[in-house]
Design a protein around this motif. Structure first.
Motif, PDB file in Angstrom:
ATOM      1  N   HIS A   1     -51.869 -24.995  18.323  1.00 28.08           N
ATOM      2  CA  HIS A   1     -52.399 -26.153  17.464  1.00 28.08           C
ATOM      3  C   HIS A   1     -51.751 -27.583  17.786  1.00 28.08           C
ATOM      4  O   HIS A   1     -50.707 -27.592  17.883  1.00 28.08           O
ATOM      5  N   VAL A   2     -52.518 -28.338  17.594  1.00 29.87           N
ATOM      6  CA  VAL A   2     -52.201 -29.889  17.771  1.00 29.87           C
ATOM      7  C   VAL A   2     -50.954 -30.186  16.851  1.00 29.87           C
ATOM      8  O   VAL A   2     -51.193 -29.837  15.446  1.00 29.87           O
ATOM      9  N   ASP A   3     -49.895 -30.841  17.218  1.00 29.97           N
ATOM     10  CA  ASP A   3     -48.891 -31.337  16.570  1.00 29.97           C
ATOM     11  C   ASP A   3     -47.868 -29.900  15.742  1.00 29.97           C
ATOM     12  O   ASP A   3     -47.235 -30.305  15.084  1.00 29.97           O
TER      13      ASP A   3
ATOM     14  N   GLY B   1     -45.452 -28.790  17.578  1.00 23.30           N
ATOM     15  CA  GLY B   1     -44.169 -28.866  18.122  1.00 23.30           C
ATOM     16  C   GLY B   1     -43.998 -28.199  19.553  1.00 23.30           C
ATOM     17  O   GLY B   1     -43.006 -28.097  19.825  1.00 23.30           O
TER      18      GLY B   1
ATOM     19  N   THR C   1     -42.087 -30.891  21.648  1.00 23.49           N
ATOM     20  CA  THR C   1     -40.777 -31.295  21.129  1.00 23.49           C
ATOM     21  C   THR C   1     -39.949 -29.993  21.598  1.00 23.49           C
ATOM     22  O   THR C   1     -38.863 -30.030  21.739  1.00 23.49           O
TER      23      THR C   1
ATOM     24  N   LYS D   1     -40.878 -25.371  13.626  1.00 26.85           N
ATOM     25  CA  LYS D   1     -40.615 -26.285  12.429  1.00 26.85           C
ATOM     26  C   LYS D   1     -39.941 -25.109  11.456  1.00 26.85           C
ATOM     27  O   LYS D   1     -40.484 -25.477  10.087  1.00 26.85           O
TER      28      LYS D   1
ATOM     29  N   ASP E   1     -37.213 -25.248   9.876  1.00 25.49           N
ATOM     30  CA  ASP E   1     -36.490 -26.163   8.960  1.00 25.49           C
ATOM     31  C   ASP E   1     -37.493 -26.405   7.844  1.00 25.49           C
ATOM     32  O   ASP E   1     -37.151 -26.676   6.709  1.00 25.49           O
TER      33      ASP E   1
ATOM     34  N   VAL F   1     -37.768 -21.435  15.583  1.00 26.54           N
ATOM     35  CA  VAL F   1     -36.699 -21.978  16.069  1.00 26.54           C
ATOM     36  C   VAL F   1     -37.207 -23.643  14.992  1.00 26.54           C
ATOM     37  O   VAL F   1     -38.202 -23.601  14.516  1.00 26.54           O
ATOM     38  N   SER F   2     -36.087 -24.341  15.030  1.00 27.38           N
ATOM     39  CA  SER F   2     -36.290 -25.729  14.833  1.00 27.38           C
ATOM     40  C   SER F   2     -35.469 -26.769  15.805  1.00 27.38           C
ATOM     41  O   SER F   2     -34.519 -26.584  16.021  1.00 27.38           O
TER      42      SER F   2
HETATM   43  N1  LIG Z   1     -39.022 -30.936  11.345  1.00 22.95           N
HETATM   44  C1  LIG Z   1     -39.398 -30.871  12.538  1.00 22.95           C
HETATM   45  N2  LIG Z   1     -40.262 -31.383  12.910  1.00 22.95           N
HETATM   46  C2  LIG Z   1     -40.923 -30.964  14.299  1.00 22.95           C
HETATM   47  C3  LIG Z   1     -40.299 -29.733  15.126  1.00 22.95           C
HETATM   48  N3  LIG Z   1     -40.805 -29.727  16.012  1.00 22.95           N
HETATM   49  C4  LIG Z   1     -41.567 -30.736  16.267  1.00 22.95           C
HETATM   50  N4  LIG Z   1     -41.703 -31.565  15.254  1.00 22.95           N
HETATM   51  C5  LIG Z   1     -42.442 -33.029  14.787  1.00 22.95           C
HETATM   52  O1  LIG Z   1     -43.632 -32.263  14.686  1.00 22.95           O
HETATM   53  C6  LIG Z   1     -44.659 -33.502  15.521  1.00 22.95           C
HETATM   54  C7  LIG Z   1     -45.414 -32.992  16.526  1.00 22.95           C
HETATM   55  O2  LIG Z   1     -44.579 -32.506  17.605  1.00 22.95           O
HETATM   56  P1  LIG Z   1     -45.084 -32.351  18.989  1.00 22.95           P
HETATM   57  O3  LIG Z   1     -44.185 -31.584  19.761  1.00 22.95           O
HETATM   58  O4  LIG Z   1     -45.550 -33.601  19.699  1.00 22.95           O
HETATM   59  O5  LIG Z   1     -46.465 -31.578  18.855  1.00 22.95           O
HETATM   60  P2  LIG Z   1     -47.282 -30.931  19.992  1.00 22.95           P
HETATM   61  O6  LIG Z   1     -47.631 -29.495  19.646  1.00 22.95           O
HETATM   62  O7  LIG Z   1     -46.770 -31.317  21.432  1.00 22.95           O
HETATM   63  O8  LIG Z   1     -48.637 -31.713  19.752  1.00 22.95           O
HETATM   64  P3  LIG Z   1     -49.948 -32.000  20.894  1.00 22.95           P
HETATM   65  O9  LIG Z   1     -49.202 -31.810  22.100  1.00 22.95           O
HETATM   66  O10 LIG Z   1     -50.523 -33.255  20.582  1.00 22.95           O
HETATM   67  O11 LIG Z   1     -50.825 -30.654  20.564  1.00 22.95           O
HETATM   68  C8  LIG Z   1     -43.333 -34.594  15.698  1.00 22.95           C
HETATM   69  O12 LIG Z   1     -43.291 -35.634  14.905  1.00 22.95           O
HETATM   70  C9  LIG Z   1     -42.015 -33.613  16.015  1.00 22.95           C
HETATM   71  O13 LIG Z   1     -41.015 -34.508  15.613  1.00 22.95           O
HETATM   72  C10 LIG Z   1     -39.238 -29.077  14.277  1.00 22.95           C
HETATM   73  O14 LIG Z   1     -38.609 -28.150  14.748  1.00 22.95           O
HETATM   74  N5  LIG Z   1     -39.086 -29.636  12.944  1.00 22.95           N
END
Ligand SMILES: Nc1nc2c(ncn2[C@@H]2O[C@H](COP(=O)(O)OP(=O)(O)OP(=O)(O)O)[C@@H](O)[C@H]2O)c(=O)[nH]1
Ligand SMILES: [Mg+2]
Length: 598
Positions: free
Chosen positions: A11-13, A15, A18, A116, A118, A148-149
Motif C-alpha cells: 500500500h501507498v506510504d 515504507g 524507505t 514501521k 517502531d 523492521v524499522s
Molecule cells: N517511523 C517510521 N517511518 C517510516 C518507516 N519507513 C518509512 N517511514 C515513513 O513513511 C513514509 C512513507 O514512506 P515511503 O518509503 O515513501 O513509502 P512508500 O511505500 O514507498 O510509498 P509509495 O511509494 O508512495 O507507495 C515516509 O515519510 C517515511 O519516512 C519506518 O520504519 N518507521
C-alpha cells in the motif's frame, strides 16, 4: 556471481522506498516530484550486495492506486516480491490489489516485511498474521516474515539474512531461453544514444546482438546491441536474473518505450488473439467486454469474449510477443480489481461456424496450463516445429508425443496423416478405375484434394499409400494392376515374346488369346506390354534388346539391315525404329539410314 531482482509491493506510504533506501543506500525515487511529494509515481531502481555476496537489484513500485499501471509493469516482470505492510496501518486497499496481481502472475518467491515496527511494536505480530492470511491463496503462502524499522534501523540485518535465504532457494533461470526483455524505461544518453532498461529473466544479452524492438502497435524495429550495463557497470554479456541497460543502435529514443519488448528475431509470435484460462479472481463471463490487459510492461486495451467462467478469447488492440503459459493481468478500468489469465493458446483459429465457440470451450477446458501441443497439432493436422517453439509449446529438445510424427521439420498428427493417406489412395484408385488409360492424378489435383498442410508431405504420403509418382502424376504402381480375365492371355503372350522378342503377334493371334483393345490397354498400363502403331505389341524390354542388337551393326545401318538383325518383319521394324528415334536412342540420317546414338 549470482544476481537477483526483487520487486516491492504494498500500500501507498507503507515504507517501500524507505526500505529500499535503507538496504541499498540508493535513492529509488528518481523524480524530483516524487521526492518533493514523498510519493513514488514510477518504478525506481536500486541495488546492493547481500552478506553472502549475492547481488540484488530492487524494482521499487508505487503503492498509490492511481499509478497501478506502473506498479503492474514492475510486478509483472520480476519473479521475487518483497511484500511490505506497515505495522501501524496494517493491511490496506492497495495491499489487496497487489496481492491479487501477485496471485494472478503466479509469483512464488518472496517475503513479507512489516515496516514501521517502531510506530506500533505491539501490532507487529497481528500484522504478520493478517498478511499471512491474505496471502494464503497466493504463491507467497509460505513466505517468511520480518519486522523492521527503517528509521530505527532495527530488523535490517535479519531482513538481509532472510532475503539471502529466499534467493538461495530460487531455481536457476534459463540463460538459454528465447530472449524477451520487457522494456520499462527508454531514454537518450548524449554520446551513446538510445538506452532501454528492463529485467532480464530469461535468455542472454550480448554486445553486438541483432534484436528486434516490438510492441505498442509500432512497426518492429531491427536494432543492434551497442553496449550493455547492469547496476551501472559495463558488461559484454548479461544473463538472468539481472537488471539490464541496453544501448541500442537502430532506433531513436522517442520511438521506443515501456510496453515494448526487445526480442530475439524470428523466435516469438506476435499474438493479437489469445485464448486464456482465468487464474483466481472473478468469473470471466461477468467481466465487461472492454478491459485493459497488462502483459509484461505493456498495457493494452482489449476485447474479451468469454467461452465460460474459466475461459475466454482476448483480442488485443495490438499484438504482443506472447507464449503459452504467459500470465496476463486483466483490469476493468472502472473497478479496482485485477484478475489473472494464463495464455493457453496465443495462435488460435478464428471461430467461424456455428458451434465453434462451444467446441473451443471444451478444448480449452481440457488443456493443462502449460498448453497442449497435441491439441494444437491435431487442430491443424501438422505444424512446423519452429512455429511450436515460437509459441512456447516445444523447446529445442522436446520430443513429440506418441500421436505425433516428426517429418521434415513438421510435427504431424498421426491420425490426420492416416486420413490423408487413405484419401490420397482413394483418389488415385478411383481415377484409375474410371479411366484405365489415365496417367494418374496430377500433383496439383492431389494438393487441391488434400489441402494444406498435407501438400507438404505428398512424397511421403505417396510412398506410405503404396502409390508411385511418374512425370508429376501420382498413380497406382504398375505391378499392382489387376488384369482380371485378361491375365491368362497376357501371360501366354509374354511367354511367346520371351522366346521371340520381335515376332509381334498378328491381330488374329491376339484375338485368339482373348486380348482386345481394352485388355491390351490395361496390360500396357501395368507395363506388361508396349503397344506400337499398326497393332504391334511387344514386351517393354523390346526397345532395350533392339538397341543392343543394332549397336552391333556397322553404322549407319539401313532399315533392311535392322529388320534382319532383329529377325522380324517391316511391320514391326518400322514402328520400333521410329520409337527408338523418338527416345533419341537412334538418329535418322536420311530416308534409309540410321545410326545408334546411345
Ligand atoms: N517511523 C517510521 N517511518 C517510516 C518507516 N519507513 C518509512 N517511514 C515513513 O513513511 C513514509 C512513507 O514512506 P515511503 O518509503 O515513501 O513509502 P512508500 O511505500 O514507498 O510509498 P509509495 O511509494 O508512495 O507507495 C515516509 O515519510 C517515511 O519516512 C519506518 O520504519 N518507521
Ligand atoms: Mg515509494
Amino acid at each position: 556471481m549470482t544476481t537477483h531482482v526483487i520487486a516491492t509491493a504494498g500500500h501507498v506510504d507503507h515504507g517501500k522506498s524507505t526500505l529500499v533506501r535503507a538496504l541499498t543506500g540508493m535513492e529509488p525515487d528518481r523524480w524530483e516530484e516524487e521526492r518533493r511529494r514523498g510519493l513514488t509515481i514510477d518504478l525506481g531502481f536500486a541495488w546492493t550486495t547481500l552478506p553472502s555476496g549475492r547481488e540484488v537489484a530492487f524494482v521499487d513500485v508505487p503503492g498509490h492506486g492511481r499509478f497501478i499501471r506502473n506498479a503492474l509493469a514492475g510486478l509483472a516482470t520480476v519473479p521475487v516480491v518483497c511484500f511490505v505492510v506497515a505495522a501501524d496501518e496494517g493491511w490496506s486497499a492497495q495491499s489487496s490489489e497487489h496481492r491479487d496481481a501477485i496471485a494472478a502472475l503466479g509469483i512464488r518467491h518472496g517475503l513479507i516485511v512489516v515496516t514501521k515496527a517502531d510506530r506500533a511494536p505491539d501490532l507487529v505480530s497481528a500484522t504478520i498474521e493478517r498478511a499471512r492470511r491474505e496471502l494464503a491463496q497466493t504463491g507467497l503462502r509460505n513466505a517468511p516474515a520480518v519486522a523492521v524499522s527503517a528509521v530505527a534501523g532495527t530488523g535490517l540485518d535479519k531482513l538481509r539474512q532472510v532475503l539471502d535465504d529466499v534467493l538461495a532457494a530460487m531455481p536457476a533461470p534459463d540463460a538459454g531461453d528465447r530472449l524477451r526483455l520487457w522494456i520499462d524505461r527508454a531514454f537518450s544518453v548524449s554520446g551513446a544514444g538510445t538506452v532501454v532498461t528492463g529485467t532480464l529473466v530469461a535468455g542472454t544479452l550480448t554486445k553486438g546482438d541483432r534484436l528486434v524492438v516490438v510492441g505498442q502497435g509500432r512497426e518492429p524495429r531491427e536494432v543492434v546491441v551497442r553496449s550493455l550495463e547492469s547496476r551501472d557497470a559495463p558488461a559484454d554479456t548479461l544473463q538472468p536474473m539481472n537488471r539490464a541497460a541496453v544501448n541500442l543502435r537502430g532506433v531513436p529514443a522517442e520511438d521506443v518505450g515501456r510496453g515494448q519488448a526487445l526480442v530475439a528475431p524470428g523466435v516469438w509470435l506476435m499474438a493479437k488473439v489469445v485464448d486464456v484460462r482465468r487464474i483466481g479472481g472473478a468469473a470471466l463471463d461477468v467481466l465487461p467486454a472492454q478491459l485493459t490487459v497488462h502483459a509484461g510492461t505493456a498495457t493494452v486495451p482489449a476485447r474479451l469474449r468469454s467461452f465460460d467462467a474459466e475461459h475466454a478469447r482476448i483480442t488485443l488492440d495490438w499484438p504482443l510477443p506472447l507464449s503459452v503459459g504467459d500470465r496476463l493481468l486483466l483490469r476493468d478500468p472502472a473497478r479496482h480489481s485485477v484478475l489473472g489469465a494464463s495464455v493457453l493458446d496465443p495462435d488460435s483459429l478464428p471461430l467461424l461456424r456455428r458451434g465453434d465457440g462451444t467446441r473451443r470451450a471444451a478444448a480449452l477446458a481440457a488443456m493443462p496450463l502449460e498448453g497442449d501441443v497435441l491439441t494444437k497439432v491435431a487442430s491443424r493436422g501438422a505444424v512446423e516445429v519452429d512455429d511450436l517453439r515460437r509459441i512456447g509449446l516445444a523447446g529445442p529438445d522436446t520430443a513429440p508425443p506418441p500421436e505425433v510424427r516428426e517429418l521434415g521439420g513438421w510435427w504431424v498428427h498421426r491420425p490426420t496423416y492416416e486420413a490423408w493417406r487413405r484419401q490420397l489412395r482413394a483418389l488415385v484408385e478411383t481415377d484409375a478405375q474410371r479411366d484405365p488409360l489415365t496417367p494418374g492424378v496430377s500433383q496439383g489435383a492431389v494438393r487441391d484434394a488434400l489441402g494444406t498442410p498435407a501438400a507438404h508431405f505428398i512424397d511421403q504420403l505417396v510412398a506410405d499409400a503404396g502409390l508411385e509418382q511418374h512425370n508429376g502424376y501420382v498413380r497406382v504402381p504398375r505391378a499392382r494392376i489387376d488384369l482380371g480375365h485378361a491375365e491368362a492371355g497376357v501371360a501366354k503372350l509374354e511367354a511367346r515374346l520371351l522366346e521371340k522378342p520381335f515376332l509381334a503377334p498378328l491381330a488374329g493371334d491376339l484375338a485368339a488369346l482373348g486380348l482386345g483393345a481394352r485388355e491390351l490397354a490395361a496390360a500396357e498400363r501395368a507395363e506388361r506390354v508396349l503397344r506400337f502403331p499398326g497393332g504391334v505389341v511387344l514386351l517393354p524390354s523390346a526397345p532395350e534388346l533392339a538397341i543392343r542388337a543394332l549397336a552391333q551393326l556397322p553404322q549407319p545401318f539401313t532399315t533392311s539391315q535392322a529388320r534382319q538383325a532383329l529377325d522380324t518383319s517391316r511391320r514391326v521394324a518400322i514402328p520400333l525404329l521410329e520409337y527408338l528415334d523418338r527416345r533419341g536412342w537412334t538418329r535418322r540420317i536420311d530416308g534409309e539410314h540410321r545410326e545408334v546414338v546411345r
